[in-house]
Enzyme design. Structure first.
Site, PDB file in Angstrom:
ATOM      1  N   ASP A  11      -6.489  -6.866   4.370  1.00 48.45           N
ATOM      2  CA  ASP A  11      -7.610  -6.212   3.684  1.00 48.45           C
ATOM      3  C   ASP A  11      -8.519  -7.279   3.075  1.00 48.45           C
ATOM      4  O   ASP A  11      -9.739  -7.260   3.249  1.00 48.45           O
ATOM      5  CB  ASP A  11      -7.063  -5.288   2.592  1.00 48.45           C
ATOM      6  CG  ASP A  11      -8.169  -4.609   1.807  1.00 48.45           C
ATOM      7  OD1 ASP A  11      -9.124  -4.117   2.431  1.00 48.45           O
ATOM      8  OD2 ASP A  11      -8.082  -4.583   0.568  1.00 48.45           O
ATOM      9  N   LYS A  21       3.029 -15.202   2.700  1.00 51.80           N
ATOM     10  CA  LYS A  21       3.265 -15.923   1.449  1.00 51.80           C
ATOM     11  C   LYS A  21       4.772 -16.183   1.380  1.00 51.80           C
ATOM     12  O   LYS A  21       5.476 -15.747   0.457  1.00 51.80           O
ATOM     13  CB  LYS A  21       2.758 -15.078   0.262  1.00 51.80           C
ATOM     14  CG  LYS A  21       2.767 -15.792  -1.071  1.00 51.80           C
ATOM     15  CD  LYS A  21       1.725 -16.884  -1.206  1.00 51.80           C
ATOM     16  CE  LYS A  21       1.912 -17.640  -2.515  1.00 51.80           C
ATOM     17  NZ  LYS A  21       1.023 -18.812  -2.650  1.00 51.80           N
ATOM     18  N   TYR A  80       0.822  -1.207   0.000  1.00 47.06           N
ATOM     19  CA  TYR A  80       0.000   0.000   0.000  1.00 47.06           C
ATOM     20  C   TYR A  80       0.864   1.268   0.000  1.00 47.06           C
ATOM     21  O   TYR A  80       0.392   2.321  -0.409  1.00 47.06           O
ATOM     22  CB  TYR A  80      -0.890   0.042   1.248  1.00 47.06           C
ATOM     23  CG  TYR A  80      -2.225  -0.650   1.110  1.00 47.06           C
ATOM     24  CD1 TYR A  80      -2.304  -1.988   0.768  1.00 47.06           C
ATOM     25  CD2 TYR A  80      -3.413   0.042   1.341  1.00 47.06           C
ATOM     26  CE1 TYR A  80      -3.527  -2.620   0.668  1.00 47.06           C
ATOM     27  CE2 TYR A  80      -4.636  -0.586   1.247  1.00 47.06           C
ATOM     28  CZ  TYR A  80      -4.692  -1.912   0.903  1.00 47.06           C
ATOM     29  OH  TYR A  80      -5.908  -2.525   0.801  1.00 47.06           O
ATOM     30  N   ASP A 132      -2.909 -18.207   0.638  1.00 47.16           N
ATOM     31  CA  ASP A 132      -3.870 -18.821  -0.293  1.00 47.16           C
ATOM     32  C   ASP A 132      -4.682 -19.921   0.390  1.00 47.16           C
ATOM     33  O   ASP A 132      -5.906 -19.958   0.322  1.00 47.16           O
ATOM     34  CB  ASP A 132      -3.168 -19.326  -1.566  1.00 47.16           C
ATOM     35  CG  ASP A 132      -1.941 -20.170  -1.310  1.00 47.16           C
ATOM     36  OD1 ASP A 132      -1.512 -20.274  -0.136  1.00 47.16           O
ATOM     37  OD2 ASP A 132      -1.392 -20.750  -2.271  1.00 47.16           O
ATOM     38  N   ASP A 167     -12.437  -8.922   4.689  1.00 49.88           N
ATOM     39  CA  ASP A 167     -13.708  -8.885   3.940  1.00 49.88           C
ATOM     40  C   ASP A 167     -14.265 -10.298   3.781  1.00 49.88           C
ATOM     41  O   ASP A 167     -15.475 -10.517   3.889  1.00 49.88           O
ATOM     42  CB  ASP A 167     -13.515  -8.277   2.540  1.00 49.88           C
ATOM     43  CG  ASP A 167     -13.780  -6.771   2.511  1.00 49.88           C
ATOM     44  OD1 ASP A 167     -13.505  -6.107   3.522  1.00 49.88           O
ATOM     45  OD2 ASP A 167     -14.253  -6.274   1.472  1.00 49.88           O
TER      46      ASP A 167
HETATM   47  C1  IPM Z   1     -10.418  -1.011   4.035  1.00 48.23           C
HETATM   48  C2  IPM Z   1     -10.645  -0.434   2.663  1.00 48.23           C
HETATM   49  C3  IPM Z   1      -9.473   0.467   2.319  1.00 48.23           C
HETATM   50  C4  IPM Z   1      -8.215  -0.381   2.314  1.00 48.23           C
HETATM   51  C5  IPM Z   1      -9.628   1.244   0.995  1.00 48.23           C
HETATM   52  C6  IPM Z   1     -10.889   2.087   0.969  1.00 48.23           C
HETATM   53  C7  IPM Z   1      -8.423   2.104   0.686  1.00 48.23           C
HETATM   54  O1  IPM Z   1     -10.811  -1.454   1.729  1.00 48.23           O
HETATM   55  O2  IPM Z   1     -10.318  -0.227   5.003  1.00 48.23           O
HETATM   56  O3  IPM Z   1     -10.369  -2.237   4.161  1.00 48.23           O
HETATM   57  O4  IPM Z   1      -7.894  -1.021   1.308  1.00 48.23           O
HETATM   58  O5  IPM Z   1      -7.538  -0.397   3.339  1.00 48.23           O
HETATM   59 MG    MG Z   2     -10.964  -3.389   2.583  1.00 49.90          MG
END
Ligand code: IPM
Ligand code: MG
Length: 356
Positions: free
Chosen positions: A248, A192, A141, A224, A252
């Site tokens: 990240d 990884k 990032y 993975d 999710d």
């Molecule tokens: C998160 C989001 C952010 C990230 C984006 C909006 C930059 O997906 O907070 O998980 O990738 O960190």
């Molecule tokens: Mg995110």
């Protein structure tokens, strides 16, 4: 004593969920007898529109001077032009980096009554309770160099760089071990290492830090197969520590246990200074302004704020208990197939707070 809070509503549904969470903050302040002072500032797309910068100096200065920051969401199709000089997300990344918030905590604990909202079999979800500890200010990032350029053969080339120092790894891993010590005593480090040099360094540092945490069982896993194992054996996980991008993605994925991204909170912390609290969902431009966004992720983020930045464990627990009661009692927003709008759901939580 007055705590100073910066509100960064941002884009899309951000203002709606921040306004909901602020009502809950005000309610617990009243009930537990402390005072809050708010200032609101710009971040993200709206900050580009109104100030020409996704993270104006006035915003980061106000955050630095505050006790804690509550953020809604940033981004949306309006600012998606690939040629634009600024992107809303730069505001969020700049805030994390600027405040030194290297640790992102994302707890995931499903609600029994929402088991049907998850695509996973209900028996898999029993007892699931995990905490993602995501490194937030390093890795791909933020690595340099990063650029896109035209190549001599008429093509184009883009470069992102993934970089970690042992110092950056050690501080997040230490925090993860100490959190695991207070929970079920298991730490899964995800990397990884079969491909990436940064991951091999990551593993080495985890093993070094482990010496100081003999009571914690640690394991290394590759990202993975972890992506698969998370959904096949979610009960294997307690604390998961990992680098920025893997965290990240996996956090999710873990939202499927809970049934909706709209329910999950997060805290972003550094060694000193204010933390930033935000739901893990995005700006949901498709439903922005309709008053139907699920406010629970943001309300639970406020509970994390009370716990980690304002030293009000009592108020944090009261909010978490109220939310749990409301959800187990059947209250459902649209993302969960229900009828309640943002304010109606917030009103349920406020009512549950009043009758502990
Ligand atoms: C998160 C989001 C952010 C990230 C984006 C909006 C930059 O997906 O907070 O998980 O990738 O960190
Ligand atoms: Mg995110």
């Amino acid at each position: 004593m007055t705590h100073s809070i910066v509100l960064l509503p941002g884009d899309g549904i951000g203002p709606e969920v921040v306004s909901a969470a602020k009502q809950v903050l005000d309610a617990v302040a009243e009930r537990f007898g402390f005072r809050l002072a708010y200032v609101e500032h710009l971040i993200g797309g709206i900050a580009i529109d109104e100030a020409g910068d996704p993270l104006p100096d006035s915003t980061i200065d106000a955050c630095r001077a505050s006790d804690a920051v509550l953020l809604g969401a940033v981004g949306g199709p309006r600012w998606d032009d690939p040629k634009a000089r600024h992107r809303p997300e730069q505001g969020l990344l700049g805030l994390r980096r600027g405040l030194g918030l290297y640790a992102n905590l994302r707890p995931v604990r499903p609600y029994p009554s929402l088991a049907a909202a998850s695509p996973l079999k209900a028996d898999r979800l029993v007892g699931v309770d995990m905490l993602f500890v995501r490194e937030l200010t390093g890795g791909i990032y933020f690595g340099q160099p990063r650029f896109t350029e035209d190549t001599r053969d008429g093509g184009r080339r883009a470069v992102d760089t993934c970089e970690y120092t042992d110092h950056e790894i050690r501080r997040i891993v230490r925090l993860a071990f100490s959190l695991a010590e207070k929970r079920r005593g298991k730490l899964t480090s995800v990397d990884k290492a079969n491909v990436l040099a940064t991951s091999r360094l990551w593993r080495k540092v985890v093993d070094e830090v482990a010496v100081d945490f003999q009571g914690v069982v640690r394991e290394h896993r590759l990202v993975d197969s972890t992506a698969m194992r998370l959904v096949t054996h979610p009960n294997d996980f307690d604390v998961v520590v990992t680098e920025n991008m893997f965290g990240d993605i996996l956090s999710d994925e873990a939202a499927v246990f809970v049934g909706s991204l709209g329910l999950l909170p997060s805290a972003s912390l550094g060694d000193a200074g204010p933390g930033v609290y935000e739901p893990i969902h995005g700006s949901a431009p498709d439903i922005a302004g309709e008053g139907i966004a699920n406010p629970i992720g943001t309300i639970l983020s406020v509970a994390m704020m009370l716990r980690h930045s304002l030293d009000r464990e009592d108020a944090a627990r009261a909010i978490e208990a109220a939310v749990r009661r409301v959800i187990e009692g059947g209250a459902r927003t649209h993302d969960l197939g229900g009828e309640l709008g943002t304010q109606a759901m917030t009103d349920r939580v406020l009512a549950a707070l009043e009758t502990p």
